[in-house]
Design an enzyme around this catalytic site. Structure first.
Site, PDB file in Angstrom:
ATOM      1  CB  SER A  21      -0.922  -0.012   1.221  1.00 48.23           C
ATOM      2  OG  SER A  21      -0.143   0.021   2.409  1.00 48.23           O
ATOM      3  N   GLY A  22       2.046   1.192  -0.628  1.00 49.72           N
ATOM      4  CA  GLY A  22       2.852   2.398  -0.798  1.00 49.72           C
ATOM      5  C   GLY A  22       2.460   3.114  -2.082  1.00 49.72           C
ATOM      6  CE1 TYR A  56       8.601   6.638   9.183  1.00 51.78           C
ATOM      7  CE2 TYR A  56       7.996   4.800   7.771  1.00 51.78           C
ATOM      8  CZ  TYR A  56       7.954   5.434   8.993  1.00 51.78           C
ATOM      9  OH  TYR A  56       7.250   4.865  10.029  1.00 51.78           O
ATOM     10  CD  GLN A  58      14.040  12.967   5.737  1.00 48.32           C
ATOM     11  OE1 GLN A  58      15.030  13.573   5.352  1.00 48.32           O
ATOM     12  NE2 GLN A  58      13.939  12.498   6.966  1.00 48.32           N
ATOM     13  N   GLY A  59      12.987  14.034   0.621  1.00 47.28           N
ATOM     14  CA  GLY A  59      13.437  15.010  -0.382  1.00 47.28           C
ATOM     15  C   GLY A  59      12.361  15.393  -1.377  1.00 47.28           C
ATOM     16  CD  GLU A 127      16.694  15.108  -3.118  1.00 52.67           C
ATOM     17  OE1 GLU A 127      17.009  13.931  -3.335  1.00 52.67           O
ATOM     18  OE2 GLU A 127      15.593  15.434  -2.652  1.00 52.67           O
ATOM     19  CG  HIS A 255      20.703   8.853   2.059  1.00 49.07           C
ATOM     20  ND1 HIS A 255      21.371   9.945   2.575  1.00 49.07           N
ATOM     21  CD2 HIS A 255      19.694   9.363   1.316  1.00 49.07           C
ATOM     22  CE1 HIS A 255      20.772  11.054   2.162  1.00 49.07           C
ATOM     23  NE2 HIS A 255      19.751  10.728   1.380  1.00 49.07           N
ATOM     24  NE  ARG A 303      20.763   9.620  -2.413  1.00 54.08           N
ATOM     25  CZ  ARG A 303      19.478   9.466  -2.379  1.00 54.08           C
ATOM     26  NH1 ARG A 303      18.968   8.256  -2.458  1.00 54.08           N
ATOM     27  NH2 ARG A 303      18.688  10.495  -2.281  1.00 54.08           N
ATOM     28  CG  HIS A 364      18.198   5.601   1.191  1.00 52.69           C
ATOM     29  ND1 HIS A 364      17.384   6.085   2.175  1.00 52.69           N
ATOM     30  CD2 HIS A 364      17.868   6.268   0.056  1.00 52.69           C
ATOM     31  CE1 HIS A 364      16.587   7.024   1.669  1.00 52.69           C
ATOM     32  NE2 HIS A 364      16.846   7.127   0.379  1.00 52.69           N
ATOM     33  CD  GLU A 388      13.280   0.682  -2.082  1.00 50.47           C
ATOM     34  OE1 GLU A 388      12.550   1.604  -1.674  1.00 50.47           O
ATOM     35  OE2 GLU A 388      14.311   0.315  -1.493  1.00 50.47           O
ATOM     36  NE  ARG A 399      16.686   5.581  -5.307  1.00 47.30           N
ATOM     37  CZ  ARG A 399      16.230   6.549  -4.502  1.00 47.30           C
ATOM     38  NH1 ARG A 399      15.421   7.489  -4.973  1.00 47.30           N
ATOM     39  NH2 ARG A 399      16.574   6.576  -3.252  1.00 47.30           N
ATOM     40  CB  SER A 404      12.680   5.905  -5.690  1.00 46.89           C
ATOM     41  OG  SER A 404      11.806   4.966  -5.162  1.00 46.89           O
TER      42      SER A 404
HETATM   43  P1  FAD Z   1       6.673   0.895  -0.074  1.00 42.79           P
HETATM   44  O1  FAD Z   1       6.231   2.292   0.012  1.00 42.79           O
HETATM   45  O2  FAD Z   1       7.816   0.502   0.773  1.00 42.79           O
HETATM   46  O3  FAD Z   1       5.433  -0.038   0.272  1.00 42.79           O
HETATM   47  C1  FAD Z   1       5.625  -1.430   0.461  1.00 42.79           C
HETATM   48  C2  FAD Z   1       4.306  -2.048   0.844  1.00 42.79           C
HETATM   49  O4  FAD Z   1       4.380  -3.456   0.674  1.00 42.79           O
HETATM   50  C3  FAD Z   1       3.879  -1.818   2.291  1.00 42.79           C
HETATM   51  O5  FAD Z   1       2.504  -1.557   2.318  1.00 42.79           O
HETATM   52  C4  FAD Z   1       4.144  -3.167   2.952  1.00 42.79           C
HETATM   53  O6  FAD Z   1       3.317  -3.456   4.063  1.00 42.79           O
HETATM   54  C5  FAD Z   1       3.813  -4.092   1.807  1.00 42.79           C
HETATM   55  N1  FAD Z   1       4.409  -5.423   1.941  1.00 42.79           N
HETATM   56  C6  FAD Z   1       5.712  -5.779   1.924  1.00 42.79           C
HETATM   57  N2  FAD Z   1       5.837  -7.096   2.081  1.00 42.79           N
HETATM   58  C7  FAD Z   1       4.585  -7.600   2.193  1.00 42.79           C
HETATM   59  C8  FAD Z   1       4.055  -8.897   2.404  1.00 42.79           C
HETATM   60  N3  FAD Z   1       4.831  -9.981   2.547  1.00 42.79           N
HETATM   61  N4  FAD Z   1       2.701  -9.032   2.484  1.00 42.79           N
HETATM   62  C9  FAD Z   1       1.869  -7.961   2.380  1.00 42.79           C
HETATM   63  N5  FAD Z   1       2.326  -6.703   2.195  1.00 42.79           N
HETATM   64  C10 FAD Z   1       3.657  -6.532   2.110  1.00 42.79           C
HETATM   65  N6  FAD Z   1      12.504   8.217  -2.918  1.00 42.79           N
HETATM   66  C11 FAD Z   1      12.321   9.330  -3.647  1.00 42.79           C
HETATM   67  O7  FAD Z   1      12.083   9.259  -4.853  1.00 42.79           O
HETATM   68  N7  FAD Z   1      12.378  10.556  -3.047  1.00 42.79           N
HETATM   69  C12 FAD Z   1      12.628  10.717  -1.730  1.00 42.79           C
HETATM   70  O8  FAD Z   1      12.651  11.813  -1.217  1.00 42.79           O
HETATM   71  C13 FAD Z   1      12.856   9.563  -0.943  1.00 42.79           C
HETATM   72  N8  FAD Z   1      13.152   9.670   0.366  1.00 42.79           N
HETATM   73  C14 FAD Z   1      13.257   8.532   1.115  1.00 42.79           C
HETATM   74  C15 FAD Z   1      13.468   8.639   2.485  1.00 42.79           C
HETATM   75  C16 FAD Z   1      13.510   7.505   3.273  1.00 42.79           C
HETATM   76  C17 FAD Z   1      13.736   7.623   4.750  1.00 42.79           C
HETATM   77  C18 FAD Z   1      13.354   6.225   2.679  1.00 42.79           C
HETATM   78  C19 FAD Z   1      13.394   4.987   3.514  1.00 42.79           C
HETATM   79  C20 FAD Z   1      13.180   6.111   1.312  1.00 42.79           C
HETATM   80  C21 FAD Z   1      13.130   7.259   0.521  1.00 42.79           C
HETATM   81  N9  FAD Z   1      12.922   7.175  -0.855  1.00 42.79           N
HETATM   82  C22 FAD Z   1      12.760   8.306  -1.586  1.00 42.79           C
HETATM   83  C23 FAD Z   1      12.668   5.891  -1.494  1.00 42.79           C
HETATM   84  C24 FAD Z   1      11.150   5.713  -1.693  1.00 42.79           C
HETATM   85  O9  FAD Z   1      10.479   6.229  -0.567  1.00 42.79           O
HETATM   86  C25 FAD Z   1      10.763   4.268  -1.860  1.00 42.79           C
HETATM   87  O10 FAD Z   1      11.584   3.669  -2.813  1.00 42.79           O
HETATM   88  C26 FAD Z   1       9.321   4.163  -2.353  1.00 42.79           C
HETATM   89  O11 FAD Z   1       8.476   4.871  -1.498  1.00 42.79           O
HETATM   90  C27 FAD Z   1       8.903   2.722  -2.424  1.00 42.79           C
HETATM   91  O12 FAD Z   1       7.525   2.668  -2.699  1.00 42.79           O
HETATM   92  P2  FAD Z   1       6.828   1.267  -2.955  1.00 42.79           P
HETATM   93  O13 FAD Z   1       5.419   1.558  -3.215  1.00 42.79           O
HETATM   94  O14 FAD Z   1       7.606   0.511  -3.957  1.00 42.79           O
HETATM   95  O15 FAD Z   1       7.026   0.479  -1.566  1.00 42.79           O
HETATM   96  C1  SIN Z   2      16.539  12.243   0.537  1.00 44.09           C
HETATM   97  O1  SIN Z   2      15.656  13.023   0.870  1.00 44.09           O
HETATM   98  O2  SIN Z   2      17.747  12.455   0.671  1.00 44.09           O
HETATM   99  C2  SIN Z   2      16.146  10.942  -0.044  1.00 44.09           C
HETATM  100  C3  SIN Z   2      15.878  11.111  -1.473  1.00 44.09           C
HETATM  101  C4  SIN Z   2      15.862   9.791  -2.182  1.00 44.09           C
HETATM  102  O3  SIN Z   2      16.113   8.747  -1.605  1.00 44.09           O
HETATM  103  O4  SIN Z   2      15.604   9.818  -3.387  1.00 44.09           O
END
Ligand code: FAD
Ligand code: SIN
Length: 544
Positions: A21-22, A56, A58-59, A127, A255, A303, A364, A388, A399, A404
């Protein structure tokens, strides 16, 4: 003797099953609901709906937004440069050129990106590795704002069901029909998944015409990571177990600037790269700069370069961290852009505008993952993936910051298009047996699992970190094998629990990282092996 494991079995059916649910999972669910109003969409998440990496971020999200200064060619060139020769150019081009439209869609849903002072225009940040200001953000809480927007929008569609605390255990394929499925078997198909309903303890069979993995990254494989504890690489491990294709796993991104805390802390708090984009400078404890010895872009180099430079300075000086100097920055501007970072530092007795911030690299982002094509299709039929957990070819060996969130939006859109055209040709497979828990007992001691997870993180952090060599990689592999054997024995006799499944998944992810790292006999992007410091002329992804 512990009691035998007791599970009740249920079956659910949905047209499209989305795991996660991301940003990837929710933006896809919304698109599908708009394009196919008569189809049922089930989203599962293993904890609560907002606990994701997305929340989470930020940027911000990178996109070409100011045509007077920026253009697609510049964003493409920056992405290719950061990716160090391994990006798939056609994928970079499509993500960069489709990106602004996808970002506009979440703005239309209500995402509030910051505007410049007294201006209708967005306040675009910069960035590492970006040649222009092109990052849309909401203070230093961009991910929180995106997650809020998408959850609110998803609620509007009755055909979307979101179930929290459902842990997907394994993908269902012909293997569960009793057929032999190996890595080279042609025509592997996915019929849904088995999932543990954490609240009832039941293992449910979820049948779907199409399944989409949006399960995020695997940063928890390392001791120090910015990723929340849900980031255990479950999707990658499930695909690998189902004999699907995974690639580029050696490219785990560290990171450069997580906040250093002597007692660790999981996850590590991130000091956004946007802080350096705002003018902060990396220094030693004494305030001397050092990035001029590594790259002409100084603190805003890509990075991989900055993280390695910090790692090298810490080793040379025998220190536990380096520092980020914000003391010269405009106070009002800093507070407006980074209120969360400011507050978090203050809560630990660090005033960012008067003190140097201690920083250290932390795992990261997973640049490799489930191989997908330009439509988000994995190597297994009827199984798609976005976000991701994937390797699309956008990031190559490293990256570019803030690419992302953009990639997740673009690929969710592409999957929705493909499913709209093809879902009618994907019938349910009804003959699926219940989950087999024969011979398993309730666990005797969960501590065995938590201890193994700690060992795993130690192995990966010591031997497969920012700088690698052949001896370290061999040691890691030998120790991982032991952990694998012990855990598989436990798995064959113990009832499944999220802890046990996450440990198995982390071991698989660790194995994939280490094996791909050992396979790459060169140094490129995020993978640096002191035994092979140069680059090979022919570049390919490592496929597992
Ligand atoms: P996620 O948002 O991680 O969602 C994963 C989902 O899968 C969750 O709901 C979880 O519960 C579910 N899941 C996992 N395994 C299972 C399972 N076995 N069964 C059921 N559900 C499951 N990227 C940028 O582009 N810009 C930024 O500024 C940035 N800042 C960041 C800062 C931080 C601190 C972090 C940690 C990452 C950052 N990133 C950034 C990276 C970016 O946030 C992630 O790559 C992106 O949000 C991933 O999205 P997603 O939908 O792929 O997965
Ligand atoms: C950050 O805000 O530095 C994270 C950005 C990213 O992971 O793309």
């Amino acid at each position: 003797m512990p009691p035998p494991a007791c599970h009740i079995f249920l079956t659910m059916k949905t047209d499209i099953l989305i795991l996660g649910s991301g940003i990837a999972g929710l933006s896809l669910a919304i698109k599908l609901a708009r394009q196919m109003p008569d189809r049922s969409i089930l989203v599962l998440t293993k904890t609560n709906e907002e606990e994701t990496n997305t929340r989470y971020a930020q940027g911000g999200v990178a996109a070409v937004w100011n045509p007077e200064k920026d253009n697609f060619d510049k964003h493409i060139a920056d992405t290719l440069d950061a990716g160090d020769g391994l990006c798939k150019r056609e994928i970079v081009e499509l993500v960069v050129s489709e990106g602004p439209e996808r970002v506009q869609e979440i703005i239309d849903m209500g995402a509030r990106f910051d505007k410049a002072q007294n201006s209708p225009d967005y306040d675009l940040a910069k960035e590492g590795g970006h040649s222009e200001h092109r990052i849309l953000h909401y203070k230093d809480l961009t991910g929180w704002e995106i997650q809020r927007t998408l959850l609110q929008e998803a609620e509007q569609y009755p055909q979307i069901t979101l179930l929290e605390h459902y842990f997907a255990l394994d993908l269902i394929t012909q293997h569960h029909l009793g057929r032999l499925v190996i890595r080279v078997t042609p025509g592997i198909e996915c019929y849904g998944c088995y999932a543990l309903n954490k609240q009832s303890g039941e293992i449910e069979t979820i049948l779907a015409r199409a399944t989409v993995l949006c399960t995020g990254g695997g940063g928890q494989v390392y001791k120090s990571t910015t990723n929340p504890i849900i980031a255990t690489g479950d999707g990658v491990a499930m695909v690998y177990r189902a004999k699907g294709r995974v690639e580029g796993m050696e490219f785990m991104q560290f990171h450069p600037t997580s906040l250093y805390h002597p007692s660790g802390g999981n996850p590590s708090f991130l000091i956004s790269e946007a802080v350096r984009g705002f003018g902060a400078v990396l220094t030693s404890k004494e305030g001397e700069t050092f990035m001029e010895h590594y790259d002409e872009r100084l603190s805003l180099a890509p990075r991989d370069i900055v993280a390695r430079a910090i790692d090298s300075e810490m080793k040379k000086r025998g220190t536990d961290c380096m520092y980020l100097d914000c003391t010269h920055l405009d106070k009002e501007g800093f507070l407006a852009h980074f209120p969360t970072i400011h507050q978090h530092c203050l809560s630990l007795g660090i005033d960012p505008l008067n003190d140097l911030i201690p920083v250290v690299p932390a795992c990261h982002y997973m640049c490799g993952g489930i191989w997908v094509d330009e439509k988000g299709r994995s190597s297994i039929h009827r199984l798609y993936a976005a976000g991701e957990c994937t390797s699309t070819g956008l990031h190559g060996a490293n990256r570019l910051a803030s690419n992302s969130l953009l990639e997740a939006l673009v690929f969710a859109h592409r999957i929705a298009e493909d499913l709209s055209a093809n879902l009618a040709n994907m019938p349910f497979q009804e003959q699926i047996p219940d989950w087999n828990s024969e011979g398993t007992m309730a666990p005797k001691e969960l501590v065995l699992i938590t201890q193994s997870a700690k060992e795993l993180k130690e192995i990966m952090s010591y031997y497969v970190g920012i700088v690698r060599n052949n001896v370290r990689l061999k040691r890691a592999m030998d120790r991982l094998f032991l952990l694998y054997q012990e855990t598989e024995t436990l798995y064959s006799t113990t009832a499944v629990s999220p802890q046990l499944m996450e440990l198995r998944n982390l071991i698989t992810v660790a194995y994939l990282i280490t094996r791909s790292a050992a396979h790459r006999r060169e140094s490129r992007g995020l993978h640096f092996n002191t035994d092979f410091p140069g680059k090979l002329p022919f570049v390919e992804y490592s496929i597992l």
